[in-house]
Motif scaffolding. Sequence first.
Motif, PDB file in Angstrom:
ATOM      1  N   GLY A  83      -8.892   7.729  -1.667  1.00 43.62           N
ATOM      2  CA  GLY A  83      -7.721   8.538  -1.337  1.00 43.62           C
ATOM      3  C   GLY A  83      -7.796   9.970  -1.825  1.00 43.62           C
TER       4      GLY A  83
ATOM      5  N   VAL B 175      -1.453  -0.945  -4.210  1.00 39.87           N
ATOM      6  CA  VAL B 175      -2.662  -0.132  -4.060  1.00 39.87           C
ATOM      7  C   VAL B 175      -2.254   1.292  -3.704  1.00 39.87           C
ATOM      8  CG1 VAL B 175      -4.881   0.094  -2.872  1.00 39.87           C
ATOM      9  CG2 VAL B 175      -3.840  -2.186  -3.160  1.00 39.87           C
ATOM     10  N   GLY B 176      -2.707   2.268  -4.469  1.00 37.62           N
ATOM     11  CA  GLY B 176      -2.350   3.652  -4.192  1.00 37.62           C
ATOM     12  C   GLY B 176      -3.382   4.625  -4.699  1.00 37.62           C
ATOM     13  N   ASP B 177      -3.183   5.899  -4.393  1.00 38.21           N
ATOM     14  CA  ASP B 177      -4.176   6.919  -4.747  1.00 38.21           C
ATOM     15  C   ASP B 177      -3.584   8.015  -5.620  1.00 38.21           C
ATOM     16  OD1 ASP B 177      -2.610   7.943  -2.625  1.00 38.21           O
ATOM     17  OD2 ASP B 177      -4.204   9.347  -2.067  1.00 38.21           O
TER      18      ASP B 177
ATOM     19  N   THR C  83      -3.971   6.321   1.335  1.00 36.13           N
ATOM     20  CA  THR C  83      -4.356   4.944   1.048  1.00 36.13           C
ATOM     21  C   THR C  83      -4.533   4.163   2.343  1.00 36.13           C
ATOM     22  OG1 THR C  83      -3.146   5.024  -1.060  1.00 36.13           O
ATOM     23  CG2 THR C  83      -3.747   2.853  -0.219  1.00 36.13           C
TER      24      THR C  83
ATOM     25  N   ASP D  67       1.634   5.921  -8.407  1.00 39.14           N
ATOM     26  CA  ASP D  67       1.519   4.582  -7.835  1.00 39.14           C
ATOM     27  C   ASP D  67       1.219   3.562  -8.930  1.00 39.14           C
ATOM     28  OD1 ASP D  67       1.894   5.645  -5.262  1.00 39.14           O
ATOM     29  OD2 ASP D  67      -0.248   6.042  -5.056  1.00 39.14           O
TER      30      ASP D  67
ATOM     31  N   PHE E   7       0.831  -1.201   0.000  1.00 38.83           N
ATOM     32  CA  PHE E   7       0.000   0.000   0.000  1.00 38.83           C
ATOM     33  C   PHE E   7       0.867   1.253   0.000  1.00 38.83           C
ATOM     34  CE2 PHE E   7      -2.461  -3.239   2.253  1.00 38.83           C
ATOM     35  CZ  PHE E   7      -3.718  -3.139   1.676  1.00 38.83           C
ATOM     36  N   ASP E   8       0.424   2.259  -0.726  1.00 40.32           N
ATOM     37  CA  ASP E   8       0.912   3.613  -0.497  1.00 40.32           C
ATOM     38  C   ASP E   8       0.476   4.004   0.912  1.00 40.32           C
ATOM     39  OD1 ASP E   8       1.888   6.260  -1.098  1.00 40.32           O
ATOM     40  OD2 ASP E   8      -0.198   6.853  -1.389  1.00 40.32           O
TER      41      ASP E   8
ATOM     42  N   ALA F 294      -6.951   3.257  -5.148  1.00 46.44           N
ATOM     43  CA  ALA F 294      -7.803   3.427  -3.972  1.00 46.44           C
ATOM     44  C   ALA F 294      -8.579   4.729  -4.139  1.00 46.44           C
ATOM     45  CB  ALA F 294      -6.950   3.463  -2.704  1.00 46.44           C
TER      46      ALA F 294
END
Length: 222
Positions: A192, A169-171, A16, A175, A11-12, A189
């Motif tokens: 985010g 997974v990131g916003d 996130t 990412d 994950f970021d 995500a």
Amino acid sequence: MNVDTIDAVFFDLDGTLIDSAPDLAGAANDLRASLGLPAMPLERFRPMVGSGARGMIGVAFDVGPQDARFSELREEFLHRYEQRMTRETRVFASVLPLLDALERQGRRWGVVTNKAARFTDPLVRSLGLHERAATVIAGDTTPHSKPHPAPLLEAARRVGLAPARCMYVGDDVRDVQAGQAAGMVTVVAAWGYLGIGEPIGTWGADHIVQTPDELLNLLAMA
């Protein structure tokens, strides 16, 4: 890419896993106050949290990296942020059940962020995530930060998995770019910060999820 063989989810951090906007905006407003300027609303800062100090300075002072004032403002902002970064920052409440579920499923999870280690490490510890995360990769852990794939490749190496068995997974569009370059399944995500650039549907991610529950449903398809 599909999720059939995902054994780890990275994950970021900001936007996130955690809502750090109140402290980042607070540091920017602290700096404005020191210069005799009124506070700005959190809503102005929130979309730009993914851009870190550059984004906060841009909103607070309409100053970019090319401006002669930027370096001094950035250093003062970072100093103020370091003093208050755990005051209001919290793990998103809806993310906690997701982490619990990943652990029950035997899937490892970790953090890959562009935030420097001097901020990342104490922040992750203060939120009780350091004991649970399989790995934490900060913005200066490798010679390159996202959108370069190096941080994600290092995360996969540390958990002993091929990148194709990992999800990121990131916003932020960076990412997605980093995840794609690393050969991972990429997920946006949508809860985010997302920035103010192109719509997330144009980022080219493998999946977009509106909530952590949707991410769990996606993984349940594996």
